[in-house]
Structure formats: C-alpha cells, structure tokens
Write a protein that holds these residues in place. Structure first.
Motif, PDB file in Angstrom:
ATOM      1  N   ASP A 143      70.823 -71.765  -9.566  1.00  0.00           N
ATOM      2  CA  ASP A 143      71.193 -73.144  -9.894  1.00  0.00           C
ATOM      3  C   ASP A 143      71.987 -73.207 -11.206  1.00  0.00           C
ATOM      4  OD1 ASP A 143      69.894 -73.912  -7.627  1.00  0.00           O
ATOM      5  OD2 ASP A 143      68.051 -74.569  -8.650  1.00  0.00           O
ATOM      6  N   GLU A 166      74.165 -76.340 -12.749  1.00  0.00           N
ATOM      7  CA  GLU A 166      73.217 -77.448 -12.733  1.00  0.00           C
ATOM      8  C   GLU A 166      72.515 -77.666 -14.072  1.00  0.00           C
ATOM      9  OE1 GLU A 166      70.758 -77.616  -9.231  1.00  0.00           O
ATOM     10  OE2 GLU A 166      72.394 -76.824  -7.979  1.00  0.00           O
ATOM     11  N   ILE A 225      66.535 -77.849 -14.975  1.00  0.00           N
ATOM     12  CA  ILE A 225      66.420 -77.542 -13.537  1.00  0.00           C
ATOM     13  C   ILE A 225      64.950 -77.495 -13.119  1.00  0.00           C
ATOM     14  CG2 ILE A 225      66.837 -75.778 -11.774  1.00  0.00           C
ATOM     15  CD1 ILE A 225      69.388 -75.034 -13.461  1.00  0.00           C
ATOM     16  N   LYS A 228      63.636 -80.334 -10.546  1.00  0.00           N
ATOM     17  CA  LYS A 228      63.299 -79.840  -9.211  1.00  0.00           C
ATOM     18  C   LYS A 228      61.807 -79.609  -9.052  1.00  0.00           C
ATOM     19  CE  LYS A 228      67.695 -78.253  -7.834  1.00  0.00           C
ATOM     20  NZ  LYS A 228      68.491 -77.257  -7.120  1.00  0.00           N
TER      21      LYS A 228
END
Lengths: 481, 485
Positions: A395, A400, A406, A410
């Motif tokens: 990612d 990201e 992240i 997430k």
C-alpha cells in the motif's frame, strides 16, 4: 574462435556547481529554453570566461578519491568545431595538461573477486547547449541553458573485458561522484553520459582490434546493451572475414543496435590550442591537502563501517553502500526502525524487488526511508505482524501514505486483546467438533501438526490481525483444557 | 574650441567657460562638416552624446565632477557600447547593437566622459592601413591621398583632424602606435593586462590591449587613468594598483637610460627617418637622458611568429560569428553547412578570411608543432630579449614605423610587405610590454613617430618621458594640412 572484448569508457560527469564553469549563469535543470544563458554563454562579442573555482575543487576531490595524480598546473584549451549549440565555435576543454592524471578504481566482479580499472585522466570542460529538432518546421531550435555547465570527463584505460565489467565500472564512478556530492548522478537528465570504446580480438591475442566509439549512452542498462550489441556486431563482421571500421556509432535503444554516425575519415581536426583568455590553473599542495581532509566517507570506507557498525554480511554491506543514495536511504531506515538488520532485509529484499520490477533507482523510490523505518518499528512493537507488514508495504508503494495511516484506516492493527482472541477461538472450536475430537485423541507429536489447522482458521477469521503467538497459547489452553 | 586638448577642455569646464553640451555640439558640428572627407567615424551617436553631456553638466553642478566629466571623446568601433551599434568595421556586425558596455566604455561613462561616436578601423582590427574596413578606408588628415594607418585609423584621423580631443584604440601588433605615428599623435599601448579586454571584440586575445590616442602625453595620461585597472571579469587583467599618471608627468629625466637596439638601426633604415630619430635623441639627451646601444637578437623572428600566433587565436575568436545568434546571416540558407559557409563568406572581408585561413592552417594536425608551438617558443625568446635589455636600460627607443603614411591602395595588393612594416611595433606585443609613440618630426610634410618601450607596468615612465619631450618640442602641436583645422 573465442573472442575477447576490450572496452574503455569516457564518462562525462556534470559537476553540481551552482553556476557555470566560465560564467555566473545558473546550472539548474529544466528551465525555459535560453533563460539561463548570459552574454558569456551566448558567446557575444568581447565576452570573456572566468573560471569557477568550485569546479576545480570538485575535480580535485574526484582525483583524490581515485588516488590519482593531481595536475598542479593544468591548462584550458580550445577545441575547435562548428555546431549551432556550441556558441563560441570552440569548446573550452583541457587537452595536454588535465587537472586529474592517472588513477584507478576497484570493481567487484560477479564471481566475487575484485578487479582494478585504470583511469587515464579526468579533465574539466564546458558542456554544449542542446539542439531541439522537434517543434520547429524545417528548422532547429537551440537551447543554451546547458551551454557552459561544468563537465568532468573521466577517461578509463581499455581495461574492461565485458559489458558487465563496463557497467560495474560506470556504477563505481557513479557511486564515487555521488558520494563526493560533485554530481547528482541523474542519468535521465544527462548528468552522466558515457561514450563506450569497444573492440574485439581473438582470445589470447595481445594487440587490440579496431575500435568503434558508441556516443552518448545515458543509462546503465543501455551501456550494457549497447556494448553487447556492438561486440556481437564486430564478432559477426570478423567471423565473416570482414574488417571493423574505426568510426563513431550511435546506439538505438528501440532496435537494440548501434549504427554508424561518422567514420574517421570525416572526423574533425579539433585544432586544440591553449585558450589565451584563461590563465593556467596552478594549485598548491596546501590546497590539495585541505580538500583531502574534507573528503566525505567513500564507498569502500562506508562498506567497512556498515559491516562493523551494523554487523551486516560483506555482501549486504557492499550492496547497501554501492551508491550514496542507497547508503543514505538504508541508514535512515535503520535509524528510524531501530534495527539495522531488519532494515537491511527490507531494503534489499522487498524494496529492491519492486524497484527492479519497475526499473527505478533508489532515488526514485515512492516510499520515503522514514516510512519504511516506521513500518519496521510497527513490526517490532507488535502493532502488526510481518505478514500484515508486507500488505502495508504494498500500500505504501502504491502511494497510500505513511504506515501508521494505512494501519489505522484499514484497521490492520494486530489484535492482542486475549478476550477477543478467546471469543474467536471458541467459535472455531464450536464449528469444528470433528477436528477437535481428532486433536484431543492424538499424541503430542501429532497434536503439533494438527494445531496448525486451528491457527489457520483463527487467523483467517481475524483477517490476519490476531497476534499469532497469543492465538497459539489460547488454542492450546482451550483444546487441551 | 575644437583645437583645445582634453586637459584644456577639462580646465575650461571646471572654470565654467562653457558647458559640456556646448563643447559636445562643437565637435558634433565639426564631424558633420568635415568627416565626409576623412571617413573617420562609422557611427556618430549624437543623441546619446548630448544626453551624456547634459548629465555631465548636471554632475558638475552637483559638485561631483571628475577630470574627464563632460570631456568629449570617441571610441574605436571595437569597444562594445550599450545601445550603440558596434560593428568592428565588418559587415558581419553591421547592425549589431550590444546590450552591454565593455569595461573600458563603462569606466569612461562612469568618469563622465562624453562619447561622440564610434570610429572607423580595419575590419576586426586586422590591417595596418584602415583599408580593410567594410565602411571604406580612412583618409589621412595630413594628406587625403594617404592612409591613416591601422587598425585604429579612424581614431587617429579623428583626433588629428580635431574631430575629438582624444579617442580609444586597441593595439595587437601596433594598431595604436602606427596610426598615431602616421597622424602625428601620441598613442600608448599599455602593458598586457593593464586595461580590461572585457567587451572589446577579440582579435588575438594574448596580444590585444586597449589604450589612449591623443595629441599630447598629458591627454593620454588623463585617459589611461580612467581606462586602466583590475577587472575580475577578465582573467588576464592584472590585479595591481593604477598609479597617478598625471602626477608622474613632471619628473625630470636626469639619468634616464635609453637603449637603441642595433637590430632596429641597420643599414636599411630610411636615412631621413634615421636623421629624425637622431635629432629626437639629442632633445632627450638635453633633458638628461643617456643613450646606449643594446641588442634584441631575435627581432627578425618577431613578424613571422606574430603572423602565426595572432591568426591562430583569431581563427578561433572569430568562429562565434556563424550567423546563428546575432550578426550577419546569409539569405535563405539551404542547410547548416550552407548557413555557415555563405554567412562567413559574405560577412567577412578578404583580409579577415586570409588570417582565419592562416590561423586554421597553423593549428592543423601535423602543422601545430612546426608553426604554433614554434611561434610560442620564439615569443618566449623575444620576451627574454626585452627583459634582458631592460636590465641595463630604462626604455628602448626606435622609430615607430620604418616610414611615414603611404598612399592609399599602395600596399593593399601586397599584404606581406604591409605585415613587415610593423617590425618595430610587433615585438612589443609579443613581449607584452608597454610602449608609446609620439610625434618626433616631419618627413616630406608627413608626421613620423618615435617609439619608447618601457618595462612591465611602467606606463607612467613612458608618459613622463613623452611629456618632457613635448615640453621641449612642438611636433605634437602641428596641425594637419588636409582638412581645415
């Protein structure tokens, strides 16, 4: 017949001075055409060059880094030829008395041994401008922003015997000049360009074959491919009973072949003579000594330090010190992560894999060193598992953001709450009575194998977030208790 | 008013006898009336001159005028002048207007001197007669059928005809001294490195040096004072203080040691010239000087060496005139080679092409050692000759030229003879020494010059000797006969 290639390189290195070698114009890359060209760069009537001392200092740094003789009296010469992007009609260069004399560098061969490559000389000169052939119907545009940018032309001995060796040498020079901070090493922007002199001869023969010169190759990959295709071309000519013609050739990357540019019969007579507008450059021992004292850590010294300070293997230390950008990246990761060996692993395995796949250099890594260091930190403090870390890493590569961002957005944070894990485990046990029966009936050895099923199910149910060690403990307790 | 020297004008302006605008108008008017018969100016910058004169008067009113403030002068058209066309007397630069000033032009501007315009010259300073100018030959004000000398022939003619009190010149092989001699002026070639070359269109970089051309040594001193000095933008410019040239003018010449090179006074020297020089020596002896014979054994090698070195440097210096960025460009070039060849074939005159060819040849592979390197070795020998001679004498005296101004078109078909006539001036450039030419008499009604060569950076001494000589003689005050003065 077995053939042997003989290769020498001329590397044009743009020195990263702020202003040009003979004028006060900026050397910054990418400005609007002709906005960084003053009257001197335009060769207006009566304009005179004044040598930029910083270029001299950088050349001496390079000379000292390759243990070369320093030219204590070097002379600028005029190299005469007409070309629209050469405003004066001559290039100011050094011919008879270069600033850097004979030196050498070591390269590592694939079999792990070292080989010494001689450097014949390195001299200061000015870059030309650029001719722009697109966008001007039937005409050529001239951009003189680059005209007068200082170049150090580094000429090697014909000591290389394969394209791989040539690339290793080019990488070594690249690493030295970037370590010294005298060149940004950006080959895509033309900060380093390479002319390759290539000849072949029957293995065992002493005399060199006729050589060709491949002009202006501007990436490591193209150097390797251009030399290999030229070696192949020359071998084919010779095996067909033909003769190689001494000439200048250009490499066409699209077709992966070299083609003739001009033969020696049409070569320019450059009519070199000492430039009367510039005095000989005389430098004293004090000046040289002061520069020697100020030299930064060089690749070889860094390699040794990496292996001693961080306990890295010889191989790891040499890969990580190969370029200053790589070394700086690694050291930053290690510093943030607080674990040099983990840092080395992540840089050399995961990061290198993606860089290679995408043909990127470390300078172009989409993941900042700080972020990679933070990711490793999160593994170390059990915020995420190593497996989740790889997911976060992907990612990060895809832009990201930071690892914490992240993990947070997430919801990848590892579950270490025993109650939560117990709840999942209870559910798994309840769903799989047959496997539970089997487990409980098994002996110790067999149980070790069977528990894997429950761990896998639990991890799956927790989307990988449960702490594997805790999962193991809870399972054992519940299954056996 | 127009017959006054720069020093006199300077005093008059200070005394308020007239304004800079008034004296500037006098000269502008005179140029309009007379210059059509001489062709000494390529460009008269009337508008800018009057602006500068106004500014000079304002500066004087404000109380910060210097000695040259408001005094008119002219620039040889080789000095780049911001906003004023600078042609180098070539078609190549016929319409070239530099966006910058040469250091010399800037210094004179800063001093408040008023530039009347740009004077004619041999194309790119290549010539000894001012006949190679794209803008036509300059006539000698003493006799209009004769050359004014070159390459600073426009400056010389303009000063001699009183179309300006003084003018700048450049000297690569005699280009200040020879026209000064031909027109009855005082002209000084300073030590190489004394005056900045920045913004002076280059002919032969290791030999070029700018200097003043005036009627008197005093005026030359006044002008050099403003021109000389270190310029960090010219790497060959000397970083040393500029002495007070005016203050040195009145020193006595007692004990001055003058050397006469026996190689310059051979049997082939014109007897009239020899007599004239002897008479001048008598005057100097009367002023306290002592004369002795010296030797410059490599003199005969200097013209051949010069005609390798100067064209070699010129061949590279003139490569920038390629029709790409500025200057002349041929019509409708069909390709790059055509652009280069026709631009340069059409833009340069014959003498310039001749020297580019000579220089290119001398530098070519296989000839470099025989010509260029050998010429540089000879250059060292010649310099050593001078350095050695100047250990036993203070200055070296000779005629400036073997003869007086020759007839227009008399020599243009025979360039080598014209080259050889520079044998007294050329060695001085090769050695990088300062030298002055001053009027020393007339031969058949035409002025003849006497050259004094001094040691490095001893311009003050040369000006001093010339000034003392001019206190005793009248040659420098004679007016030419070819135009109304």
């Amino acid at each position: 017949m077995e053939w042997e290639a003989v290769i020498g390189l001329e590397i044009h290195t743009q020195l990263s001075t702020k202003s040009k070698i003979f004028s006060g114009s900026s050397t910054a890359f990418g400005a609007e055409p002709n906005t960084q060209a003053c009257a001197v760069d335009l060769a207006m009537p009566g304009m005179l060059p004044v040598l930029n001392e910083e270029a001299v200092r950088m050349a001496v740094m390079f000379g000292l880094a390759i243990e070369a003789e320093i030219g204590k009296r070097s002379v600028f010469d005029r190299k005469n030829y007409f070309y629209p992007d050469l405003p004066k009609g001559y290039q100011t260069s050094q011919f008879e008395f270069p600033i850097v004399g004979r030196g050498h560098v070591e390269i590592q061969l694939e079999d792990g041994t070292n080989k010494q490559i001689g450097v014949t000389r390195a001299h200061l000169e000015e870059d030309a401008g650029k001719s722009l052939h697109e966008d001007f119907h039937g005409m050529t545009g001239i951009d003189l922003n680059r005209a007068g940018t200082p170049l150090l032309e580094i000429v090697s001995e014909p000591d290389m015997r394969s394209a791989k060796e040539a690339v290793a040498y080019l990488r070594k020079i690249h690493s030295i000049v970037t370590y010294l901070g005298i060149c940004d090493g950006n080959m895509a922007e033309g900060s380093m360009r390479c002319d390759c002199n290539v000849s072949v001869r029957p293995k065992g023969q002493k005399e060199f074959g006729t050589r060709t010169e491949i002009k202006n190759v501007n990436s490591f990959r193209f150097v390797e491919r251009a030399i290999n295709s030229e070696i192949q071309r020359q071998i084919e000519i010779l095996e067909d009973g033909g003769r190689v013609i001494q000439e200048t050739r250009l490499y066409d990357a699209d077709k992966n072949e070299t083609r003739s540019m001009r033969s020696k019969e049409f070569a320019n007579d450059y009519r070199y003579f000492p430039c009367p507008d510039l005095l000989p450059v005389v430098i004293g021992d004090d000046y040289i000594e002061a520069i020697r004292q100020s030299l930064p850590e060089l690749p070889e010294q860094k390699r040794q330090r990496f292996s001693e300070q961080y306990g890295l293997s010889d191989y790891d230390a040499s890969v990580l010190s190969a370029s200053r950008a790589m070394a700086d990246y690694f050291e930053r990761v290690a510093e943030v992560a607080g674990d040099a060996k983990l840092a080395a692993n992540w840089v050399m395995v995961e990061l290198s894999r993606l860089l290679n796949q995408n043909n990127l250099e470390i300078e172009q890594s989409p993941i900042p060193a700080e972020h990679l260091g933070q990711l490793i930190q999160r593994i170390r403090d059990n915020t995420i598992s190593g497996k989740i870390a790889k997911q976060v890493f992907e990612d990060m590569w895809n832009g990201e953001g930071s690892p914490d961002h992240i993990i947070e957005t997430k919801g990848l944070k590892q579950v270490t709450d025993t109650g939560a894990i117990e709840a999942v485990v209870d559910e798994i046990i309840a769903k799989n009575p047959a496997q539970v029966e089997q487990y409980r009936a098994a002996d110790e050895d067999r149980r070790k194998k069977l528990i894997g099923f429950f761990v896998g199910q639990t991890m799956k149910a927790s989307q990988g977030k449960a702490n594997p060690q805790q999962v193991n403990e809870v399972l054992k307790k519940k299954l056996e208790g | 008013m127009h017959t006054k020297t720069a020093a006199e004008i300077s005093q008059d302006l200070q005394a308020g006898k007239y304004t800079s605008v008034e004296i500037t108008q006098v000269f502008l008017q005179r140029i309009k009336q007379i210059d059509s018969s001489l062709n000494s100016y390529i460009t008269v910058s009337e508008e800018q001159a009057l602006e500068q004169a106004k500014a000079a008067d304002a500066r004087r009113a404000a109380g910060n005028a210097g000695p040259l403030t408001g005094v008119p002068f002219a620039h040889k058209d080789i000095f780049c002048t911001d906003g004023i066309r600078t042609t180098c007397a070539s078609r190549m630069l016929e319409n070239f207007v530099p966006p910058y000033n040469s250091t010399v032009a800037q210094k004179l501007l800063d001093a408040g001197a008023v530039c009347l315009g740009k004077t004619n010259m041999d194309e790119f300073a290549m010539g000894s007669s001012n006949e190679t100018s794209y803008f036509g030959a300059v006539k000698n004000p003493w006799e209009l059928s004769r050359v004014s000398g070159g390459s600073s022939g426009g400056s010389a003619a303009a000063v001699a005809a009183r179309l300006t009190p003084f003018a700048t010149g450049t000297d690569t092989g005699g280009s200040i001294r020879q026209p000064a001699a031909f027109c009855g002026l005082t002209g000084l070639k300073p030590t190489y490195g004394r005056v900045s070359r920045l913004g002076v269109v280059a002919f032969a970089s290791s030999l070029d040096q700018a200097g003043p051309m005036a009627r008197t040594a005093e005026d030359a001193a006044l002008m050099l004072q403003a021109m000389a000095g270190f310029d960090p933008k010219d790497s060959t410019c000397a970083e040393r203080d500029v002495p007070d040239y005016l203050a040195a003018l009145n020193q006595p010449l007692d004990g001055l040691r003058i050397g006469l090179p026996k190689e310059y006074f051979g049997a082939d020297l014109d007897p009239a010239m020899a007599d004239l020089i002897q008479a001048a020596i008598k005057e100097l002896e009367a002023l306290g000087a002592q004369v002795q014979e010296i030797s410059l054994p490599n003199t005969a090698l200097s013209v051949p060496a010069y005609y390798v070195i100067a064209p070699a440097e010129a061949s590279a210096n003139l490569s920038r005139f390629d029709g790409v960025r500025y200057g002349y460009r041929c019509e409708n070039p069909t390709n790059l080679d055509d652009l280069y060849m026709r631009t340069r074939a059409e833009g340069f005159g014959d003498e310039v092409k001749r020297r580019i060819l000579i220089g290119t040849y001398a530098l070519s592979a296989g000839y470099y050692d025989a010509y260029y390197r050998k010429a540089q070795q000879i250059r060292r020998l010649i310099r050593d000759d001078f350095v050695k001679a100047l250990e036993s004498v203070d200055v070296i005296l000779s005629p400036t030229t073997p003869g007086t101004a020759f007839n227009l078109n008399a020599m243009s078909a025979d360039p080598v003879s014209m080259y050889l006539a520079d044998l007294f001036t050329i060695p001085v450039n090769l050695a990088g020494l300062p030298a002055i030419s001053m009027p020393a008499g007339l031969i058949d009604g035409l002025p003849a010059g006497l050259q004094l060569v001094g040691n490095y950076f001893e311009e003050a001494r040369l000006l001093n000797i010339a000034h003392q000589f001019q206190q005793r003689t009248q040659w420098h005050t004679l007016a030419p006969q070819g135009v109304p003065v």
